[in-house]
Design a protein around this motif. Structure first.
Motif, PDB file in Angstrom:
ATOM      1  N   VAL A  87       0.867  -1.185   0.000  1.00 13.18           N
ATOM      2  CA  VAL A  87       0.000   0.000   0.000  1.00 13.18           C
ATOM      3  C   VAL A  87       0.902   1.234   0.000  1.00 13.18           C
ATOM      4  O   VAL A  87       1.769   1.368   0.869  1.00 13.18           O
ATOM      5  N   PRO A  88       0.732   2.136  -0.964  1.00 14.30           N
ATOM      6  CA  PRO A  88       1.598   3.317  -1.024  1.00 14.30           C
ATOM      7  C   PRO A  88       1.529   4.144   0.264  1.00 14.30           C
ATOM      8  O   PRO A  88       0.456   4.519   0.719  1.00 14.30           O
ATOM      9  N   GLU A  89       2.706   4.382   0.835  1.00 21.36           N
ATOM     10  CA  GLU A  89       2.832   5.159   2.073  1.00 21.36           C
ATOM     11  C   GLU A  89       3.549   6.468   1.756  1.00 21.36           C
ATOM     12  O   GLU A  89       4.627   6.454   1.179  1.00 21.36           O
ATOM     13  N   TRP A  90       2.928   7.569   2.133  1.00 26.79           N
ATOM     14  CA  TRP A  90       3.488   8.885   1.820  1.00 26.79           C
ATOM     15  C   TRP A  90       3.918   9.648   3.074  1.00 26.79           C
ATOM     16  O   TRP A  90       4.576  10.682   2.966  1.00 26.79           O
ATOM     17  N   ASP A  91       3.563   9.147   4.242  1.00 28.84           N
ATOM     18  CA  ASP A  91       3.873   9.834   5.489  1.00 28.84           C
ATOM     19  C   ASP A  91       5.344   9.636   5.850  1.00 28.84           C
ATOM     20  O   ASP A  91       5.814   8.496   5.967  1.00 28.84           O
ATOM     21  N   SER A  92       6.065  10.728   6.044  1.00 27.95           N
ATOM     22  CA  SER A  92       7.503  10.658   6.307  1.00 27.95           C
ATOM     23  C   SER A  92       7.835   9.834   7.547  1.00 27.95           C
ATOM     24  O   SER A  92       8.735   8.995   7.526  1.00 27.95           O
ATOM     25  N   ARG A  93       7.132  10.060   8.638  1.00 28.67           N
ATOM     26  CA  ARG A  93       7.425   9.344   9.866  1.00 28.67           C
ATOM     27  C   ARG A  93       7.174   7.858   9.712  1.00 28.67           C
ATOM     28  O   ARG A  93       7.950   7.022  10.147  1.00 28.67           O
ATOM     29  N   SER A  94       6.096   7.494   9.044  1.00 27.28           N
ATOM     30  CA  SER A  94       5.788   6.082   8.805  1.00 27.28           C
ATOM     31  C   SER A  94       6.845   5.435   7.916  1.00 27.28           C
ATOM     32  O   SER A  94       7.212   4.271   8.115  1.00 27.28           O
ATOM     33  N   LEU A  95       7.337   6.177   6.945  1.00 26.19           N
ATOM     34  CA  LEU A  95       8.396   5.649   6.077  1.00 26.19           C
ATOM     35  C   LEU A  95       9.677   5.412   6.875  1.00 26.19           C
ATOM     36  O   LEU A  95      10.348   4.395   6.700  1.00 26.19           O
ATOM     37  N   TRP A  96       9.993   6.339   7.769  1.00 23.16           N
ATOM     38  CA  TRP A  96      11.197   6.159   8.591  1.00 23.16           C
ATOM     39  C   TRP A  96      11.053   4.932   9.492  1.00 23.16           C
ATOM     40  O   TRP A  96      11.976   4.125   9.607  1.00 23.16           O
ATOM     41  N   GLU A  97       9.888   4.766  10.105  1.00 21.73           N
ATOM     42  CA  GLU A  97       9.655   3.583  10.946  1.00 21.73           C
ATOM     43  C   GLU A  97       9.887   2.305  10.154  1.00 21.73           C
ATOM     44  O   GLU A  97      10.578   1.399  10.600  1.00 21.73           O
ATOM     45  N   GLY A 115       7.226   5.509  19.899  1.00 22.34           N
ATOM     46  CA  GLY A 115       6.316   5.707  18.778  1.00 22.34           C
ATOM     47  C   GLY A 115       7.023   6.091  17.488  1.00 22.34           C
ATOM     48  O   GLY A 115       6.429   6.655  16.587  1.00 22.34           O
ATOM     49  N   PHE A 116       8.302   5.765  17.412  1.00 25.76           N
ATOM     50  CA  PHE A 116       9.141   6.152  16.276  1.00 25.76           C
ATOM     51  C   PHE A 116       9.042   7.657  16.025  1.00 25.76           C
ATOM     52  O   PHE A 116       8.930   8.118  14.894  1.00 25.76           O
ATOM     53  N   ASP A 117       9.091   8.395  17.112  1.00 26.93           N
ATOM     54  CA  ASP A 117       9.131   9.854  17.034  1.00 26.93           C
ATOM     55  C   ASP A 117      10.593  10.255  16.824  1.00 26.93           C
ATOM     56  O   ASP A 117      11.394  10.190  17.754  1.00 26.93           O
ATOM     57  N   PRO A 118      10.956  10.664  15.623  1.00 23.87           N
ATOM     58  CA  PRO A 118      12.370  10.940  15.353  1.00 23.87           C
ATOM     59  C   PRO A 118      12.944  12.075  16.198  1.00 23.87           C
ATOM     60  O   PRO A 118      14.126  12.063  16.524  1.00 23.87           O
ATOM     61  N   ARG A 130      23.191  -3.777  19.457  1.00 26.59           N
ATOM     62  CA  ARG A 130      23.695  -2.426  19.721  1.00 26.59           C
ATOM     63  C   ARG A 130      23.854  -1.610  18.435  1.00 26.59           C
ATOM     64  O   ARG A 130      23.443  -0.451  18.363  1.00 26.59           O
ATOM     65  N   GLY A 131      24.463  -2.204  17.424  1.00 25.49           N
ATOM     66  CA  GLY A 131      24.690  -1.478  16.177  1.00 25.49           C
ATOM     67  C   GLY A 131      23.398  -1.006  15.529  1.00 25.49           C
ATOM     68  O   GLY A 131      23.328   0.119  15.013  1.00 25.49           O
ATOM     69  N   LYS A 132      22.370  -1.841  15.562  1.00 24.78           N
ATOM     70  CA  LYS A 132      21.093  -1.464  14.953  1.00 24.78           C
ATOM     71  C   LYS A 132      20.376  -0.401  15.786  1.00 24.78           C
ATOM     72  O   LYS A 132      19.716   0.486  15.238  1.00 24.78           O
ATOM     73  N   ILE A 133      20.506  -0.476  17.093  1.00 29.63           N
ATOM     74  CA  ILE A 133      19.887   0.544  17.956  1.00 29.63           C
ATOM     75  C   ILE A 133      20.604   1.878  17.768  1.00 29.63           C
ATOM     76  O   ILE A 133      19.954   2.922  17.604  1.00 29.63           O
ATOM     77  N   GLN A 134      21.923   1.852  17.757  1.00 29.53           N
ATOM     78  CA  GLN A 134      22.683   3.082  17.518  1.00 29.53           C
ATOM     79  C   GLN A 134      22.379   3.652  16.129  1.00 29.53           C
ATOM     80  O   GLN A 134      22.269   4.868  15.962  1.00 29.53           O
ATOM     81  N   SER A 135      22.211   2.778  15.163  1.00 30.38           N
ATOM     82  CA  SER A 135      21.865   3.197  13.805  1.00 30.38           C
ATOM     83  C   SER A 135      20.496   3.877  13.779  1.00 30.38           C
ATOM     84  O   SER A 135      20.284   4.825  13.018  1.00 30.38           O
ATOM     85  N   THR A 136      19.586   3.412  14.617  1.00 28.55           N
ATOM     86  CA  THR A 136      18.260   4.029  14.687  1.00 28.55           C
ATOM     87  C   THR A 136      18.354   5.450  15.238  1.00 28.55           C
ATOM     88  O   THR A 136      17.701   6.368  14.727  1.00 28.55           O
ATOM     89  N   VAL A 137      19.185   5.633  16.256  1.00 21.89           N
ATOM     90  CA  VAL A 137      19.375   6.979  16.827  1.00 21.89           C
ATOM     91  C   VAL A 137      19.987   7.899  15.770  1.00 21.89           C
ATOM     92  O   VAL A 137      19.497   9.017  15.542  1.00 21.89           O
ATOM     93  N   ARG A 138      21.020   7.427  15.110  1.00 21.42           N
ATOM     94  CA  ARG A 138      21.654   8.228  14.054  1.00 21.42           C
ATOM     95  C   ARG A 138      20.668   8.462  12.913  1.00 21.42           C
ATOM     96  O   ARG A 138      20.582   9.566  12.360  1.00 21.42           O
ATOM     97  N   GLY A 139      19.884   7.445  12.583  1.00 14.86           N
ATOM     98  CA  GLY A 139      18.885   7.585  11.527  1.00 14.86           C
ATOM     99  C   GLY A 139      17.833   8.629  11.857  1.00 14.86           C
ATOM    100  O   GLY A 139      17.348   9.341  10.970  1.00 14.86           O
ATOM    101  N   ALA A 140      17.479   8.754  13.126  1.00 17.47           N
ATOM    102  CA  ALA A 140      16.513   9.779  13.539  1.00 17.47           C
ATOM    103  C   ALA A 140      17.087  11.168  13.292  1.00 17.47           C
ATOM    104  O   ALA A 140      16.395  12.073  12.807  1.00 17.47           O
ATOM    105  N   GLN A 141      18.359  11.343  13.603  1.00 11.10           N
ATOM    106  CA  GLN A 141      19.016  12.628  13.370  1.00 11.10           C
ATOM    107  C   GLN A 141      19.079  12.938  11.870  1.00 11.10           C
ATOM    108  O   GLN A 141      18.798  14.061  11.444  1.00 11.10           O
TER     109      GLN A 141
END
Length: 191
Positions: A24-34, A63-66, A90-101
């Motif tokens: 299903v096409p997703e256009w919401d930025s936050r949902s795409l990041w999640e 809530g995947f609030d960047p 750890r690497g994936k969690i740290q990547s998520t923090v960096r990805g939020a930035q």
């Protein structure tokens, strides 16, 4: 009998995901990041493992609030690593923090959704696969997305992960032509 894509299987959580979300096409930025984060956590694992843990991921990552995740430090990362409800890598969690930035940077300059959708020229690609064996694991477009994400500083976003992401968020319609979702997804994409 309802025909579904061959990967779907018979587990109710997978059927629900296939029938209501995948493609299903997703256009919401936050949902795409999640979804990009979750696909990164899937690396080396099955998607159903992530799907079963998705609610826990949402809770742990606020809530995947960047804006909130971007402020995480070692304390929050350590707490996440103790949570058995998610993949404790750890690497994936740290990547998520960096990805939020990184998300916040892209969102403020280009918009995260338009930036990602440019890899398919802003519209879903409609594929016509008759069998699941025809569906590629990666494409030139997913490779381009992967390179661009990595250039921005994202991790866990290789071409295969990017293609799975593109399928999931409807950038490509990879429901097989015999699947009951193929035509409804096509209709969503054209309207």
């Amino acid at each position: 009998m309802t025909t579904r894509c061959g990967w779907c299987g018979t587990e109710p959580i997978y059927i629900e995901y296939h029938d209501t979300e995948w493609g299903v096409p997703e256009w919401d930025s936050r949902s795409l990041w999640e979804k990009l984060v979750l696909d990164g956590f899937q690396a080396g694992l099955s998607w159903i493992t992530i799907l079963r843990k998705r609610d826990a991921f949402r809770e742990v990552f606020e809530g995947f609030d960047p804006e909130r995740v971007a402020l995480w430090g070692e304390r929050e990362i350590a707490l996440a690593l103790q949570n058995p409800g998610i993949i404790r890598h750890r690497g994936k969690i740290q990547s998520t923090v960096r990805g939020a930035q990184l998300f916040l940077d892209i969102e403020s300059s280009d918009g995260f959704s338009p930036w990602l959708w440019r890899f398919v020229d802003g519209a879903p690609i409609q594929n016509e696969w008759s069998e699941i064996s025809q569906v590629p694991a990666a494409t030139e477009r997913s490779t381009a997305m992967s390179k661009a994400l990595k250039k921005k500083g994202f991790n866990f976003c290789g071409p295969v992960i990017c293609y799975a992401f593109m399928q999931a968020v409807g950038m490509v319609n990879d429901h097989t032509t015999d699947c009951h979702c193929h035509e409804p997804i096509r209709a969503l994409s054209s309207g």
